[in-house]
Scaffold this motif. Sequence first.
Motif, mmCIF file in Angstrom:
data_model
loop_
_atom_site.group_PDB
_atom_site.id
_atom_site.type_symbol
_atom_site.label_atom_id
_atom_site.label_comp_id
_atom_site.label_asym_id
_atom_site.label_seq_id
_atom_site.Cartn_x
_atom_site.Cartn_y
_atom_site.Cartn_z
ATOM 1 N N VAL A 143 0.799 -1.229 0.000
ATOM 2 C CA VAL A 143 0.000 0.000 0.000
ATOM 3 C C VAL A 143 0.832 1.281 0.000
ATOM 4 C CG1 VAL A 143 -0.433 0.336 2.473
ATOM 5 C CG2 VAL A 143 -2.230 0.817 0.843
ATOM 6 N N GLU A 144 1.999 1.236 0.643
ATOM 7 C CA GLU A 144 2.791 2.478 0.695
ATOM 8 C C GLU A 144 3.423 2.830 -0.643
ATOM 9 O OE1 GLU A 144 5.242 -0.856 2.541
ATOM 10 O OE2 GLU A 144 3.167 -0.208 2.383
ATOM 11 N N HIS A 145 3.489 1.852 -1.555
ATOM 12 C CA HIS A 145 4.113 2.140 -2.864
ATOM 13 C C HIS A 145 3.089 2.492 -3.939
ATOM 14 C CE1 HIS A 145 7.481 0.415 -0.857
ATOM 15 N NE2 HIS A 145 6.985 -0.805 -0.883
ATOM 16 N N LEU A 146 1.819 2.436 -3.580
ATOM 17 C CA LEU A 146 0.791 2.688 -4.605
ATOM 18 C C LEU A 146 0.909 4.086 -5.180
ATOM 19 C CD1 LEU A 146 -2.507 1.231 -3.177
ATOM 20 C CD2 LEU A 146 -1.306 0.511 -5.211
ATOM 21 N N GLN A 147 0.678 4.180 -6.489
ATOM 22 C CA GLN A 147 0.582 5.532 -7.041
ATOM 23 C C GLN A 147 -0.866 5.951 -6.833
ATOM 24 O OE1 GLN A 147 0.343 3.702 -10.544
ATOM 25 N NE2 GLN A 147 1.860 2.318 -9.711
ATOM 26 N N VAL A 148 -1.047 7.009 -6.091
ATOM 27 C CA VAL A 148 -2.396 7.455 -5.770
ATOM 28 C C VAL A 148 -2.660 8.755 -6.495
ATOM 29 C CG1 VAL A 148 -3.896 8.214 -3.913
ATOM 30 C CG2 VAL A 148 -2.277 6.369 -3.522
ATOM 31 N N PRO A 152 -11.535 16.211 -3.420
ATOM 32 C CA PRO A 152 -11.151 16.433 -2.027
ATOM 33 C C PRO A 152 -11.368 15.165 -1.209
ATOM 34 C CG PRO A 152 -12.712 18.103 -2.789
ATOM 35 C CD PRO A 152 -12.604 17.077 -3.867
ATOM 36 N N ALA A 153 -10.300 14.660 -0.616
ATOM 37 C CA ALA A 153 -10.335 13.487 0.257
ATOM 38 C C ALA A 153 -10.987 12.275 -0.386
ATOM 39 C CB ALA A 153 -11.034 13.808 1.565
ATOM 40 N N ASP A 154 -11.159 12.298 -1.688
ATOM 41 C CA ASP A 154 -11.775 11.147 -2.350
ATOM 42 C C ASP A 154 -10.704 10.518 -3.229
ATOM 43 O OD1 ASP A 154 -14.752 10.719 -4.443
ATOM 44 O OD2 ASP A 154 -13.479 9.313 -3.387
ATOM 45 N N PHE A 155 -9.852 9.752 -2.622
ATOM 46 C CA PHE A 155 -8.710 9.196 -3.335
ATOM 47 C C PHE A 155 -9.110 8.008 -4.180
ATOM 48 C CE2 PHE A 155 -6.802 10.928 0.589
ATOM 49 C CZ PHE A 155 -5.991 11.880 -0.003
ATOM 50 N N VAL A 156 -8.465 7.888 -5.285
ATOM 51 C CA VAL A 156 -8.637 6.648 -6.022
ATOM 52 C C VAL A 156 -7.264 6.138 -6.403
ATOM 53 C CG1 VAL A 156 -8.937 7.793 -8.224
ATOM 54 C CG2 VAL A 156 -9.794 5.510 -7.911
ATOM 55 N N SER A 157 -7.096 4.867 -6.301
ATOM 56 C CA SER A 157 -5.757 4.327 -6.486
ATOM 57 C C SER A 157 -5.696 3.489 -7.747
ATOM 58 C CB SER A 157 -5.406 3.460 -5.292
ATOM 59 O OG SER A 157 -6.345 2.413 -5.237
ATOM 60 N N ALA A 158 -4.486 3.193 -8.125
ATOM 61 C CA ALA A 158 -4.277 2.289 -9.253
ATOM 62 C C ALA A 158 -4.957 0.955 -8.952
ATOM 63 C CB ALA A 158 -2.780 2.093 -9.459
ATOM 64 N N GLY A 174 -14.408 1.385 0.582
ATOM 65 C CA GLY A 174 -13.526 1.562 1.733
ATOM 66 C C GLY A 174 -12.123 1.960 1.287
ATOM 67 N N THR A 175 -12.075 2.787 0.236
ATOM 68 C CA THR A 175 -10.787 3.217 -0.336
ATOM 69 C C THR A 175 -9.879 3.872 0.699
ATOM 70 O OG1 THR A 175 -12.041 3.733 -2.329
ATOM 71 C CG2 THR A 175 -9.766 4.443 -2.300
ATOM 72 N N THR A 176 -10.465 4.720 1.550
ATOM 73 C CA THR A 176 -9.645 5.430 2.543
ATOM 74 C C THR A 176 -9.028 4.445 3.528
ATOM 75 O OG1 THR A 176 -11.063 7.361 2.286
ATOM 76 C CG2 THR A 176 -9.618 7.341 4.192
ATOM 77 N N ASN A 177 -9.817 3.454 3.964
ATOM 78 C CA ASN A 177 -9.257 2.396 4.826
ATOM 79 C C ASN A 177 -8.093 1.715 4.121
ATOM 80 O OD1 ASN A 177 -11.140 2.825 6.840
ATOM 81 N ND2 ASN A 177 -12.421 1.068 6.331
ATOM 82 N N PHE A 178 -8.332 1.336 2.868
ATOM 83 C CA PHE A 178 -7.317 0.635 2.064
ATOM 84 C C PHE A 178 -6.009 1.429 2.024
ATOM 85 C CE2 PHE A 178 -5.242 -0.368 -1.966
ATOM 86 C CZ PHE A 178 -5.352 -1.746 -2.063
ATOM 87 N N LEU A 179 -6.137 2.703 1.717
ATOM 88 C CA LEU A 179 -4.941 3.529 1.554
ATOM 89 C C LEU A 179 -4.198 3.785 2.858
ATOM 90 C CD1 LEU A 179 -6.155 6.069 -1.111
ATOM 91 C CD2 LEU A 179 -4.398 4.322 -1.361
ATOM 92 N N HIS A 180 -4.920 3.617 3.989
ATOM 93 C CA HIS A 180 -4.277 3.815 5.280
ATOM 94 C C HIS A 180 -3.844 2.498 5.911
ATOM 95 C CE1 HIS A 180 -4.866 8.190 6.055
ATOM 96 N NE2 HIS A 180 -5.674 8.020 5.028
ATOM 97 N N GLY A 181 -3.976 1.414 5.147
ATOM 98 C CA GLY A 181 -3.559 0.117 5.667
ATOM 99 C C GLY A 181 -4.529 -0.467 6.683
ATOM 100 N N PRO A 216 -7.488 -2.895 7.439
ATOM 101 C CA PRO A 216 -7.972 -4.067 6.687
ATOM 102 C C PRO A 216 -9.487 -4.233 6.717
ATOM 103 C CG PRO A 216 -7.085 -4.753 8.796
ATOM 104 C CD PRO A 216 -6.892 -3.264 8.723
ATOM 105 N N HIS A 217 -10.204 -3.207 6.288
ATOM 106 C CA HIS A 217 -11.668 -3.283 6.253
ATOM 107 C C HIS A 217 -12.148 -2.617 4.966
ATOM 108 C CE1 HIS A 217 -15.648 -3.726 8.137
ATOM 109 N NE2 HIS A 217 -15.939 -2.541 7.651
ATOM 110 N N PHE A 218 -12.290 -3.409 3.914
ATOM 111 C CA PHE A 218 -12.744 -2.903 2.626
ATOM 112 C C PHE A 218 -13.288 -4.075 1.824
ATOM 113 C CE2 PHE A 218 -8.188 -3.651 2.599
ATOM 114 C CZ PHE A 218 -8.006 -4.477 1.499
ATOM 115 N N ALA A 219 -14.045 -3.776 0.771
ATOM 116 C CA ALA A 219 -14.773 -4.848 0.089
ATOM 117 C C ALA A 219 -14.959 -4.575 -1.393
ATOM 118 C CB ALA A 219 -16.146 -5.013 0.738
ATOM 119 N N ILE A 220 -15.294 -5.654 -2.089
ATOM 120 C CA ILE A 220 -15.725 -5.599 -3.490
ATOM 121 C C ILE A 220 -17.233 -5.814 -3.471
ATOM 122 C CG2 ILE A 220 -15.693 -6.854 -5.683
ATOM 123 C CD1 ILE A 220 -12.778 -7.769 -4.790
ATOM 124 N N SER A 221 -17.972 -4.967 -4.176
ATOM 125 C CA SER A 221 -19.431 -5.097 -4.182
ATOM 126 C C SER A 221 -19.961 -5.168 -5.616
ATOM 127 C CB SER A 221 -20.044 -3.891 -3.452
ATOM 128 O OG SER A 221 -21.437 -3.924 -3.536
#
Length: 262
Positions: free
Chosen positions: A29-34, A39-45, A91-98, A100-105
């Motif tokens: 997660v720390e190496h992801l290009q984000v 505003p505060a709505d991050f999306v990652s690779a 749960g993108t914000t959880n994901f980006l902060h490490g 472990p609470h996120f899902a595929i829906s």
Amino acid sequence: MALRSALINAMANAARKAQRSLIRDFNEVEHLQVSKKGPADFVSAADRKAEKILQQELAKLRPDFGFIMEESGRIEARDGKSYWIIDPLDGTTNFLHGIPHFAISVGVQREGELVAGIVLDVVRDELFWAEKGVGAYVNERRLRVSARRKLTEAVFGTGIPFHGKPGHAAFVKDLTSIMPEVAGIRRMGAAALDLCYVAAGRFDGFWESGLSAWDMAAGIVLVREAGGMVTDLAGGDQMLASGGIIAANDVLHAPLRKLLAK
């Protein structure tokens, strides 16, 4: 135990493929290009990759279905009536902060009606699934909404509007009216899983406003099939259009709505 239909199996297989990709990225997660989406709505690779996997797998399966997706928008259905509604990473914000609470829906809408859904908790490997008339399950276990009858014993999930989104003052007002009346409020950061937790009886109810169709579609089917009630904030059925939702068992739904209406 209900046998999973071909549709549910296909959705689960597609989600499992995307899950492998997300877990690899979560470990890095720390190496992801984000990139900043807003505003505060991050999306990652990671998010975009998972969506691509889901789209490719599901398109092979049901070429006539259209798509309503968080990252790639809407693709019209060839049959004019059936849609996959996809959130590749709730749960993108959880994901980006490490966290472990996120899902595929993945939800299925046919002629405007939600008929099936799966939500895969990526790290815990819990597959929540439901199909209209078949019931709601986590992995192989049947789900029922909580049987609690009193607000004072109930724990509710919600979401807080984040930086750059409107509604902070209204949310604080909601909290002020609800907190003294209930056993607890939780803010976990992934609406799709919050709805699954209502279906599983882990939460006694959930409310939020400002959501998108892909945050709710699968979860709505799960709560209904687990015996719960789902409405928009006004008590109608315009959840996907309005972005507001209240989900609970049939006893707690009305008192929760009443507190919110205050």
